[in-house]
Design an enzyme around this catalytic site. Structure first.
Site, PDB file in Angstrom:
ATOM      1  N   LEU A  22       0.854  -1.295   0.015  1.00 55.30           N
ATOM      2  CA  LEU A  22      -0.003   0.094   0.009  1.00 55.30           C
ATOM      3  C   LEU A  22       0.819   1.339   0.091  1.00 55.30           C
ATOM      4  O   LEU A  22       1.649   1.381   0.870  1.00 55.30           O
ATOM      5  CB  LEU A  22      -0.940  -0.052   1.233  1.00 55.30           C
ATOM      6  CG  LEU A  22      -1.789   1.164   1.547  1.00 55.30           C
ATOM      7  CD1 LEU A  22      -3.301   0.733   2.176  1.00 55.30           C
ATOM      8  CD2 LEU A  22      -1.175   2.212   2.418  1.00 55.30           C
ATOM      9  N   ASN A  24       0.631   5.587   0.481  1.00 55.78           N
ATOM     10  CA  ASN A  24       0.067   6.615   0.868  1.00 55.78           C
ATOM     11  C   ASN A  24       0.684   7.815   0.548  1.00 55.78           C
ATOM     12  O   ASN A  24       1.144   8.250  -0.607  1.00 55.78           O
ATOM     13  CB  ASN A  24      -1.113   6.715   2.109  1.00 55.78           C
ATOM     14  CG  ASN A  24      -0.289   6.217   3.333  1.00 55.78           C
ATOM     15  OD1 ASN A  24       0.276   5.226   3.460  1.00 55.78           O
ATOM     16  ND2 ASN A  24      -0.219   7.109   4.357  1.00 55.78           N
ATOM     17  N   ASP A  25       0.696   8.976   1.413  1.00 55.15           N
ATOM     18  CA  ASP A  25       1.228  10.013   1.230  1.00 55.15           C
ATOM     19  C   ASP A  25       2.397  10.325   0.492  1.00 55.15           C
ATOM     20  O   ASP A  25       3.502   9.529   0.781  1.00 55.15           O
ATOM     21  CB  ASP A  25       1.652  11.010   2.556  1.00 55.15           C
ATOM     22  CG  ASP A  25       0.406  10.864   3.679  1.00 55.15           C
ATOM     23  OD1 ASP A  25      -0.742  10.426   3.209  1.00 55.15           O
ATOM     24  OD2 ASP A  25       0.871  11.258   4.719  1.00 55.15           O
ATOM     25  N   GLN A  41       4.848   7.215   1.558  1.00 56.31           N
ATOM     26  CA  GLN A  41       4.528   6.174   2.520  1.00 56.31           C
ATOM     27  C   GLN A  41       4.245   4.822   1.867  1.00 56.31           C
ATOM     28  O   GLN A  41       3.295   4.844   0.953  1.00 56.31           O
ATOM     29  CB  GLN A  41       3.077   6.563   3.368  1.00 56.31           C
ATOM     30  CG  GLN A  41       3.575   8.103   4.166  1.00 56.31           C
ATOM     31  CD  GLN A  41       4.047   7.309   5.508  1.00 56.31           C
ATOM     32  OE1 GLN A  41       3.589   6.860   6.332  1.00 56.31           O
ATOM     33  NE2 GLN A  41       5.640   7.864   5.582  1.00 56.31           N
ATOM     34  N   TYR A  84       6.776   7.715   9.623  1.00 56.36           N
ATOM     35  CA  TYR A  84       5.444   8.236   9.001  1.00 56.36           C
ATOM     36  C   TYR A  84       5.822   9.567   8.224  1.00 56.36           C
ATOM     37  O   TYR A  84       7.198   9.818   7.997  1.00 56.36           O
ATOM     38  CB  TYR A  84       4.520   8.900  10.052  1.00 56.36           C
ATOM     39  CG  TYR A  84       3.406   7.728  10.509  1.00 56.36           C
ATOM     40  CD1 TYR A  84       3.595   6.645  10.005  1.00 56.36           C
ATOM     41  CD2 TYR A  84       2.379   8.191  11.388  1.00 56.36           C
ATOM     42  CE1 TYR A  84       2.536   5.581  10.562  1.00 56.36           C
ATOM     43  CE2 TYR A  84       1.419   7.269  11.826  1.00 56.36           C
ATOM     44  CZ  TYR A  84       1.565   5.947  11.339  1.00 56.36           C
ATOM     45  OH  TYR A  84       0.567   5.201  11.747  1.00 56.36           O
ATOM     46  N   SER A  85       5.080  10.258   7.602  1.00 60.07           N
ATOM     47  CA  SER A  85       5.189  11.432   6.624  1.00 60.07           C
ATOM     48  C   SER A  85       6.351  12.505   7.015  1.00 60.07           C
ATOM     49  O   SER A  85       6.373  12.772   8.086  1.00 60.07           O
ATOM     50  CB  SER A  85       3.790  11.861   6.139  1.00 60.07           C
ATOM     51  OG  SER A  85       3.313  10.970   5.519  1.00 60.07           O
ATOM     52  N   ARG A 144       2.639  15.452  14.063  1.00 60.07           N
ATOM     53  CA  ARG A 144       3.255  14.535  12.784  1.00 60.07           C
ATOM     54  C   ARG A 144       3.583  15.563  11.681  1.00 60.07           C
ATOM     55  O   ARG A 144       2.899  16.673  11.576  1.00 60.07           O
ATOM     56  CB  ARG A 144       2.514  13.329  12.712  1.00 60.07           C
ATOM     57  CG  ARG A 144       1.165  13.268  12.139  1.00 60.07           C
ATOM     58  CD  ARG A 144       0.639  11.934  11.952  1.00 60.07           C
ATOM     59  NE  ARG A 144      -0.877  11.948  11.662  1.00 60.07           N
ATOM     60  CZ  ARG A 144      -1.725  11.765  12.748  1.00 60.07           C
ATOM     61  NH1 ARG A 144      -1.413  11.643  13.965  1.00 60.07           N
ATOM     62  NH2 ARG A 144      -2.936  11.985  12.635  1.00 60.07           N
ATOM     63  N   ASP A 145       4.165  14.805  10.614  1.00 60.81           N
ATOM     64  CA  ASP A 145       4.394  15.315   9.414  1.00 60.81           C
ATOM     65  C   ASP A 145       5.085  16.573   9.149  1.00 60.81           C
ATOM     66  O   ASP A 145       4.778  17.625   8.663  1.00 60.81           O
ATOM     67  CB  ASP A 145       2.799  15.553   8.656  1.00 60.81           C
ATOM     68  CG  ASP A 145       1.930  14.438   8.698  1.00 60.81           C
ATOM     69  OD1 ASP A 145       2.645  13.238   9.304  1.00 60.81           O
ATOM     70  OD2 ASP A 145       0.909  14.475   8.838  1.00 60.81           O
ATOM     71  N   GLU A 201      -3.380  17.138   9.392  1.00 59.83           N
ATOM     72  CA  GLU A 201      -2.307  16.542   8.917  1.00 59.83           C
ATOM     73  C   GLU A 201      -1.608  17.203   7.605  1.00 59.83           C
ATOM     74  O   GLU A 201      -2.185  18.211   6.993  1.00 59.83           O
ATOM     75  CB  GLU A 201      -2.839  15.034   8.397  1.00 59.83           C
ATOM     76  CG  GLU A 201      -3.727  14.206   9.222  1.00 59.83           C
ATOM     77  CD  GLU A 201      -3.757  12.870   9.046  1.00 59.83           C
ATOM     78  OE1 GLU A 201      -3.486  11.905   9.843  1.00 59.83           O
ATOM     79  OE2 GLU A 201      -4.420  12.574   7.907  1.00 59.83           O
TER      80      GLU A 201
HETATM   81  C1  FRU Z   1      -1.879  11.141   6.198  1.00 55.37           C
HETATM   82  C2  FRU Z   1      -1.299  10.491   7.368  1.00 55.37           C
HETATM   83  C3  FRU Z   1       0.013  11.187   7.946  1.00 55.37           C
HETATM   84  C4  FRU Z   1       0.697  10.121   8.531  1.00 55.37           C
HETATM   85  C5  FRU Z   1       0.999   9.268   7.271  1.00 55.37           C
HETATM   86  C6  FRU Z   1       0.680   7.638   7.768  1.00 55.37           C
HETATM   87  O1  FRU Z   1      -2.702  10.322   5.238  1.00 55.37           O
HETATM   88  O2  FRU Z   1      -2.316   9.934   8.356  1.00 55.37           O
HETATM   89  O3  FRU Z   1      -0.662  12.173   8.963  1.00 55.37           O
HETATM   90  O4  FRU Z   1       2.029  10.758   8.895  1.00 55.37           O
HETATM   91  O5  FRU Z   1      -0.603   9.138   6.799  1.00 55.37           O
HETATM   92  O6  FRU Z   1       0.857   6.746   6.793  1.00 55.37           O
END
Ligand code: FRU
Length: 469
Positions: A22, A24-25, A41, A84-85, A144-145, A201
């Site tokens: 998978l 993601n970001d 991610q 994480y991001s 985060r992020d 986020e």
């Molecule tokens: C956004 C998020 C971020 C986090 C990441 C985890 O989609 O939830 O806030 O760092 O994805 O995969």
């Protein structure tokens, strides 16, 4: 109807997707030593939101890509439940990568560490561990992020998505540093109390000549008419970022970046030419809908958007595919200048289609593959995109309104994704779709008065990807 196997049926040729697992970001977008780096991610082992590492791809031209070993793996005490991001910057010829180490206690309680890793070649990263102490007084562990950038005075800024403890509302925190190692908190980005969801986020600050923009992805907004219809949204405020780290926003409401279904967690970076380039995750969906995405059966899930150049014009962000996207064009597949309705069979499912009007567009519907409808109502400049929900089989739609007459529409089509740019990026709709029919039809139908328009289509080539991992 020709039967193809399911894997090919929903394949993406010119969008970044994970080789398996998978995605993601988008993370760590940066131009370093002549090469564009895109991290993301990545759960390498499953199509669930567990165990995130940073996937890594590089390119010089956005067509030929190299896949590298994951840049960060969740194997240390401060990131063992997920790298994480975060973001990347270049300092003294090294790449500095900031990310959130996600850690869960025995009872599931969350800890977040903002961490640093440094690379001298852009491929191998040395983790340096946490650079920031958490929790911060008055905030929950939802912090985060990190997005880092260099201010005009040479000092560094970091912005973090956060949640206030007392109100359980989203916020953004600002930190400053002279050396990227020692950071001091300057406070909330905005002094005014804003109640816009329970968590912000992926915050980002975009800087243009005469305007600053604060972009973020709030969770927990309630749908209001055409607005906020997805599970989570991404959008922005325009304003000015002052030297003390405070953002004074213009008197304009929060504006969504994309009115489609899945666009989320965008991140931008500036290249050496000064372009602001954005990638987003395509994307966020209700868990049940995510579980029903057919590509899971082929072992992969989700993708990134096409890179978009972002500019600021008259109070608004404009997003348009970066110029390099035109290099994906292989052959002209459609050319037609006429006042008539039009029907084409697309030569492939990777297409870049432009519809241009000499004068304001009148009411029309585009039917793509008998599956997606794009409906324009000129009287109020209303644009509606309809697709079938692949879990419920029910049609669902998203709508927004243009401020200018519609003069141009550009569709970037893949077999299971479409990005729709209106008026060269005044508004954008991004969406996934999954139709089991191998229908390649494109129909343009006027609803009342017909006006002359030109339709030009190009077949798009797939990325050439070399695995260097
Ligand atoms: C956004 C998020 C971020 C986090 C990441 C985890 O989609 O939830 O806030 O760092 O994805 O995969």
């Amino acid at each position: 109807m020709e039967q193809t196997n399911k894997m090919e049926q929903y394949e993406l040729g010119y969008h970044i997707r994970p080789p398996h697992g998978l995605l993601n970001d988008p993370n760590g977008l940066v131009y370093y030593k002549g090469i564009y780096h895109v991290f993301y991610q990545w759960n390498q082992t499953d199509t669930t939101h567990q165990s995130k590492s940073w996937g890594h791809m590089t390119t010089k031209d956005f067509i030929r890509w190299e896949t590298h070993q994951p840049a960060l793996e969740p194997i240390d005490w401060y990131d063992r439940d997920g790298c994480y991001s975060g973001s990347a910057v270049v300092f003294e010829e090294k790449m500095y990568v900031f990310y959130t180490g996600n850690v869960r206690g025995k009872n599931g309680e969350r800890k977040s560490y903002q961490c640093l890793a440094i690379s001298e070649d852009g491929i191998h990263f040395e983790k340096k561990g946490p650079v920031l102490e958490h929790p911060i007084k008055g905030y929950t562990a939802h912090v985060r992020d990190p997005k880092v950038w260099q201010g005009k005075d040479g000092n560094w800024w970091m912005i973090l998505g956060a949640q206030k403890e007392e109100t359980l509302t989203g916020d953004a925190l600002m930190y400053q540093s002279t050396n990227l190692i020692d950071w001091s908190l300057t406070g909330s980005l905005m002094d005014e109390p804003l109640s816009l969801g329970y968590m912000w986020e992926c915050p980002d600050v975009l800087r243009f000549d005469d305007k600053d923009v604060f972009a973020f992805s709030p969770q927990g907004l309630t749908a209001e008419g055409e607005k906020y219809n997805n599970i989570y949204q991404s959008g922005y405020f325009t304003g000015e970022l002052c030297d003390n780290g405070k953002f004074i926003r213009d008197h304009q409401p929060f504006k969504e970046l994309d009115y489609g279904f899945e666009f989320y967690a965008p991140q931008t970076f500036k290249d050496t030419g000064g372009r602001t380039i954005l990638y987003a995750w395509v994307g966020v969906m209700e868990p049940k809908l995510e579980a029903a995405v057919p590509t899971r059966k082929s072992g992969w899930l989700h993708a990134l958007s096409i890179p978009r150049e972002v500019t600021y014009e008259k109070g608004k962000l404009i997003q348009y595919p970066i110029a390099e996207t035109t290099h994906l064009r292989e052959t002209k597949s459609v050319v037609s200048k006429s006042i008539q309705d039009e029907s084409f069979t697309l030569s492939s499912l990777q297409q870049d289609i432009l519809v241009e009007w000499d004068a304001a567009a009148t009411d029309f519907i585009i039917y793509l593959r008998n599956e997606i409808e794009i409906n324009y109502q000129a009287s109020n400049k209303k644009i509606t995109v309809v697709r079938t929900n692949w879990l419920t089989n029910v049609k669902e739609e998203r709508t927004t309104f243009l401020t200018q007459d519609l003069m141009e529409l550009r569709l970037l089509i893949e077999s299971s994704m479409v990005e729709i740019f209106l008026n060269k990026g005044e508004e954008v709709f991004t969406l996934r779709y999954f139709t089991s029919e191998m229908n390649h039809s494109f129909n343009f139908k006027y609803l009342n008065r017909k006006v002359e328009k030109t339709i030009t289509g190009y077949t798009l080539r797939s990325f050439i990807v070399k695995d260097k991992s």
